[in-house]
Design an enzyme around this catalytic site. Structure first.
Site, PDB file in Angstrom:
ATOM      1  N   HIS A 366       0.791  -1.231   0.000  1.00 43.99           N
ATOM      2  CA  HIS A 366       0.000   0.000   0.000  1.00 43.99           C
ATOM      3  C   HIS A 366       0.818   1.272   0.000  1.00 43.99           C
ATOM      4  O   HIS A 366       0.255   2.349   0.170  1.00 43.99           O
ATOM      5  CB  HIS A 366      -0.931   0.059   1.212  1.00 43.99           C
ATOM      6  N   LYS A 557      -8.066  14.149   4.176  1.00 41.47           N
ATOM      7  CA  LYS A 557      -7.197  12.964   4.172  1.00 41.47           C
ATOM      8  C   LYS A 557      -6.184  13.165   5.290  1.00 41.47           C
ATOM      9  O   LYS A 557      -6.135  14.230   5.895  1.00 41.47           O
ATOM     10  CB  LYS A 557      -6.479  12.820   2.827  1.00 41.47           C
ATOM     11  N   ARG A 558      -5.379  12.122   5.591  1.00 43.05           N
ATOM     12  CA  ARG A 558      -4.336  12.327   6.582  1.00 43.05           C
ATOM     13  C   ARG A 558      -3.444  13.502   6.174  1.00 43.05           C
ATOM     14  O   ARG A 558      -3.271  13.770   4.983  1.00 43.05           O
ATOM     15  CB  ARG A 558      -3.488  11.060   6.726  1.00 43.05           C
ATOM     16  N   LYS A 563       1.286  14.559   0.687  1.00 47.51           N
ATOM     17  CA  LYS A 563      -0.073  14.862   0.201  1.00 47.51           C
ATOM     18  C   LYS A 563      -0.237  16.361  -0.067  1.00 47.51           C
ATOM     19  O   LYS A 563      -1.187  16.789  -0.699  1.00 47.51           O
ATOM     20  CB  LYS A 563      -1.118  14.377   1.208  1.00 47.51           C
ATOM     21  N   THR A 665      -8.270   6.880  -2.152  1.00 43.59           N
ATOM     22  CA  THR A 665      -9.634   6.352  -2.285  1.00 43.59           C
ATOM     23  C   THR A 665     -10.640   7.471  -2.042  1.00 43.59           C
ATOM     24  O   THR A 665     -11.763   7.412  -2.540  1.00 43.59           O
ATOM     25  CB  THR A 665      -9.886   5.201  -1.286  1.00 43.59           C
ATOM     26  N   LYS A 669     -14.431   8.736  -3.802  1.00 43.81           N
ATOM     27  CA  LYS A 669     -15.667   9.126  -3.098  1.00 43.81           C
ATOM     28  C   LYS A 669     -16.144  10.478  -3.597  1.00 43.81           C
ATOM     29  O   LYS A 669     -17.347  10.700  -3.802  1.00 43.81           O
ATOM     30  CB  LYS A 669     -15.426   9.151  -1.576  1.00 43.81           C
TER      31      LYS A 669
HETATM   32  C1  CR1 Z   1      -2.025   4.777   0.611  1.00 47.91           C
HETATM   33  O1  CR1 Z   1      -1.294   5.873   1.056  1.00 47.91           O
HETATM   34  C2  CR1 Z   1      -4.098   4.060  -0.550  1.00 47.91           C
HETATM   35  C3  CR1 Z   1      -4.450   3.278   0.708  1.00 47.91           C
HETATM   36  C4  CR1 Z   1      -5.273   2.048   0.411  1.00 47.91           C
HETATM   37  C5  CR1 Z   1      -2.452   3.927   1.794  1.00 47.91           C
HETATM   38  C6  CR1 Z   1      -3.225   5.248  -0.177  1.00 47.91           C
HETATM   39  O2  CR1 Z   1      -2.791   5.882  -1.350  1.00 47.91           O
HETATM   40  O3  CR1 Z   1      -5.274   4.491  -1.176  1.00 47.91           O
HETATM   41  O4  CR1 Z   1      -3.275   2.856   1.372  1.00 47.91           O
HETATM   42  N1  CR1 Z   1      -1.259   3.348   2.406  1.00 47.91           N
HETATM   43  O5  CR1 Z   1      -4.636   1.234  -0.507  1.00 47.91           O
HETATM   44  C7  CR1 Z   1      -1.089   3.190   3.713  1.00 47.91           C
HETATM   45  O6  CR1 Z   1      -1.917   3.565   4.523  1.00 47.91           O
HETATM   46  C8  CR1 Z   1       0.279   2.203   5.399  1.00 47.91           C
HETATM   47  O7  CR1 Z   1       0.060   2.564   4.072  1.00 47.91           O
END
Ligand code: CR1
Length: 831
Positions: A366, A557-558, A563, A665, A669
């Site tokens: 991920h 988002k975080r 980002k 993601t 949305k």
């Molecule tokens: C990624 O940063 C992705 C999600 C789900 C995150 C994001 O781009 O959409 O995973 N990765 O696949 C993450 O949280 C610990 O890594």
């Protein structure tokens, strides 16, 4: 009908009269309240129990079907499940949302108010945890036998508040008022061992074996939550493990007078499922974290072996019964644990066990952020899991032999691929373990998978190209459209029927209506109403007045440097400076809405939040701005808050440095809910653009190859600063202390980082971003054009349903098929 029959069938009945009766009964018998004394929290719980009764029949029918059939079961191992509140989702999946809303309205209550009473289970950080939640929703809707396995954290992701514009964290006590959605299953408790040492012995067949003598044993108690599919009978299970002490109270110690010592063991054990680590994509290297990972993975694998046994399936067929997916490397220790269980406890020979293990596991990566690749120092690993270290050495020896055969003499490759990092202090590399022990490895968007193959996992790709595939992420339209956006749902369903909810590709049918002015007007009204709702909420909560006709420009988002929330902040300041330079400038009014949590130890991310709030403090009250700009930081972004925000957005900010965001993601949305995207060519943005067409997407910024090239050529951000007047004025204004009451030191770390390092290329992308935002503003002025683009964005979001993603995992990795569930009757249950 006997009395029992009547009682049970009423409790399962979806009829409105029965709902009302159960609801009032539950208020009385579960909550111990009558209407005069009850508050919304009581009503919420009474309603939750009413709904829970109604899904029990599905849950039991599903469990019974799975036990009697040898169907392949997906086990999704994830340290995080960011579920969001259950009640509304369950009402929708059962098809009784409207009935229930009417029923409570007749009692003078508002369903939405009751839904907001639910404390959401925030058992995840961000995208990774929410993806797991969308996946188990889709698995249930597609009627695929599946179990989600994770940890029942007593405290989930912290609750974020703002104190003087800074993030402050509060413990998330989500279980405080009880959890009506879970059922504890103490009868399936398992033991998980830690520490100690190993010894060799010779068994009856004169074979040399290893025995692990642990220092400590902890109990894992499963807590099950039903996961309903949409308008099907399937109710799968989310099984979360709670840690308990094997002996919660030491009477020996107590009798010796050591009163504190007598409860210590309990405290130490229960710490394992006490709290979620609040780090998103950051390696903590903490012993407790490794213990948490092993705790839930061992418990889950033991649980699978238990299920196998009840079904009378031999352990040799483990991989035929279970497809086990590793959600990132957090559960990767499962590879070594399954080997231990098969070799040490079930006495299989190594090669057979290894074959079963590799056929069982799949691994999803991920993140491309190198610092997020998990590794554990050898001494720590040895201390916590001595037997697993031996097993990993053995796996590694055999694995490296294989590599040597293929790449003879390539010592550097061997060193890179080894499960043990031997440069300097030694570490166990969890991604390497996951790759070695899985038959399938996947990334979460096209670009991400390509970058894995070319870069992060290149050596593994060269060894086993056939193991690699892409599975672009998706999100569930049930929560993110039907539940979150009832107005849009009504409009779409009136136009297309309801088929789109389970087959999101049908949204393409909206394209036929783009040229219908009446349809466009209705579409625009839905958005306008959603914006008015959010504006009212913001005013109520934060006391900021919002113009619902301004562009709602949203980044939730975080908070992370990659980002680039601070790039958006630079743009706001640029607009502000334009107003200051030219007070009568004709600027399209905008409301900038931010939300997101920063890891508590991530100073720069916290400073980014402070910068945004500080800009808001200036801009929102400056009379010269005349409501053309508003900046809002909504505290505590969560699933619940997301459900309010996505439906009200006009513009979705997806502005990460190209090559850094694995997928995203949230971008999906927003798109589904008819927002347009301003984005870089990163993660799934690229695929969103492919679907909607370049003319319906605001693209800016460097591409991944350009970022790489610029980095390699020696990037000097200062040159961009010197070259761009707009950029220089923005940076200078921050540096001057203008947003910090004259304190020039406050944002210095951020400013210096940008001017002298800028690892995420903000300055390089600034001009392109601002120009693109000017284009956004000008398109927005043509309301009709904007609406057409918005409709096309929704219409073309079908690819991003998690149903599509899950079908691909089922076909290409798991080999799992749907098993439709027949509802058991009362007689079946009792016989
Ligand atoms: C990624 O940063 C992705 C999600 C789900 C995150 C994001 O781009 O959409 O995973 N990765 O696949 C993450 O949280 C610990 O890594």
């Amino acid at each position: 009908m006997t009395n029992t029959d009547r009682r049970v069938s009423e409790r399962a009945s979806l009829d409105k009269r029965d709902l009302r009766r159960s609801f009032l009964d539950n208020l009385l018998y579960v909550q111990g309240k009558f209407p005069k004394l009850a508050n919304n929290a009581d009503y919420y719980l009474a309603l939750a129990h009413t709904v829970r009764d109604r899904l029990m029949q599905r849950w039991i029918s599903t469990a019974s079907a799975y036990t009697s059939q040898a169907s392949r079961t997906v086990c999704y191992l994830s340290a995080e499940f960011l579920m969001g509140p259950h009640l509304g989702n369950n009402l929708i999946n059962l098809g009784i949302y409207d009935e229930t809303a009417k029923m409570v309205a007749e009692l003078g209550l508002d369903l939405e108010d009751l839904l907001y009473q639910e404390e959401e289970p925030g058992l995840g950080n961000g995208g990774l945890g929410r993806l797991a939640a969308c996946f188990i929703d889709s698995l249930a809707t597609l009627e695929v036998p599946a179990l989600g396995y994770g940890i029942r954290y007593e405290y989930g992701i912290f609750h974020q508040t703002l104190v003087d514009g800074w993030q402050a964290e509060k413990t998330d006590k989500w279980l405080r008022y009880g959890n009506p959605w879970e059922i504890a299953r103490p009868e399936w408790t398992v033991e998980i061992r830690f520490g100690g040492h190993t010894e060799q012995y010779v068994d009856e067949q004169q074979r040399l074996r290893v025995r692990w003598l642990p220092a400590r044993v902890v109990l894992g108690v499963p807590h099950d939550t039903p996961i309903l599919g949409y308008h099907v009978n399937t109710a799968n299970t989310l099984r979360l493990w709670k840690a308990e002490a094997a002996e919660s109270f030491d009477f020996g110690q107590f009798n010796r007078g050591d009163y504190a010592g007598a409860v210590t063991q309990k405290i130490v054990s229960e710490n394992l499922s006490k709290v979620l680590y609040p780090n998103d994509e950051q390696e903590a290297g903490k012993e407790l974290r490794l213990q948490q990972q092993y705790f839930f993975v061992s418990a889950s694998l033991q649980d699978m072996l238990r299920i196998l046994k009840i079904q009378g399936v031999p352990v040799e067929n483990f991989h035929e019964k279970f497809a086990v997916q590793l959600n990132d490397t957090h559960p990767a220790i499962g590879v070594a644990e399954l080997m231990r269980l098969l070799v040490d406890e079930h006495l299989l020979v190594w090669d057979t066990a290894w074959d079963i293990t590799c056929k069982s596991f799949g691994y999803t990566n991920h993140t491309l952020m190198p610092e997020a690749l998990e590794r554990w120092s050898l001494p720590l690993f040895q201390r916590v899991l001595p037997r697993h270290l031996e097993i990993i050495y053995e796996i590694n020896a055999r694995f490296l032999d294989q590599v040597r055969l293929r790449f003879f003499g390539d010592e550097q490759r061997l060193a890179r691929m080894s499960l043990i990092d031997e440069h300097g202090p030694r570490y166990v590399r969890m991604a390497n373990l996951a790759c070695a022990g899985s038959h399938a490895i996947n990334g979460v968007a096209d670009l991400h998978t390509e970058l894995l193959k070319q870069d992060v996992l290149k050596d593994f790709y060269e060894l086993w190209p056939e193991k690699f595939s892409n599975k672009t992420n998706g999100v569930t339209p049930r929560r993110w459209i039907v539940l979150a956006n009832p107005r849009l749902t009504a409009l779409i369903s009136e136009t297309l029927g309801e088929g789109w909810i389970k087959d999101l590709g049908q949204l393409r049918g909206l394209e036929r209506h783009v040229e219908n002015a009446d349809f466009r007007a209705r579409w625009a009204k839905v958005k306008r109403d959603n914006k008015a709702d959010l504006a009212a909420h913001i005013t109520r909560r934060l006391g900021i007045s919002i113009n619902p006709d301004s562009i709602f420009d949203v980044q939730v988002k975080r908070i992370h440097e990659y980002k680039r929330q601070h790039l958006a902040a630079l743009h706001i300041i640029a607009l502000y400076l334009r107003i200051k330079a030219n007070p009568n400038i004709d600027l399209t009014p905008r409301t900038f809405i931010f939300g997101g949590k920063a890891a508590p130890g991530y100073f720069m991310a916290k400073l980014m939040i402070k910068l945004i709030t500080a800009i808001g403090d200036v801009v929102n009250v400056d009379p010269a701005v005349r409501d053309r700009l508003k900046v809002v930081f909504m505290p505590n972004f969560s699933v619940t808050n997301g459900q309010r925000i996505y439906p009200a957005a006009d513009l979705s900010e997806q502005i990460s440095t190209a090559g850094k965001e694995a997928s995203g993601t949230g971008n999906m949305k927003f798109q589904m809910n008819g927002a347009l995207t301003i984005g870089t060519m990163d993660g799934a943005n690229i695929e969103i653009q492919q679907e909607v067409g370049a003319e319906n997407f605001f693209q800016f910024g460097l591409s991944t190859p350009e970022v790489y090239a610029l980095g390699a050529s020696g990037y000097r951000p200062m040159e961009y600063y010197q070259r761009s007047d707009a950029l220089r004025e923005v940076i200078d204004l921050i540096a001057s202390g203008f947003f910090s009451r004259g304190d020039a030191s406050l944002f210095k770390p951020l400013v210096d980082n940008l001017l002298y390092h800028d690892p995420y290329f903000l300055l390089a992308d600034f001009d392109s971003y601002v120009a693109c935002q000017d284009e956004v503003a000008s398109v927005y002025r043509d309301a009709d054009r904007w609406t057409r683009m918005a409709i096309l964005n929704s219409a073309r979001s079908g690819k991003f349903s998690s149903d599509r993603t899950i079908l691909q995992y089922c076909d290409e990795i798991w080999g799992a098929k749907s098993v439709p569930i027949r509802l058991l009757t009362q007689e079946d249950v009792e016989s």
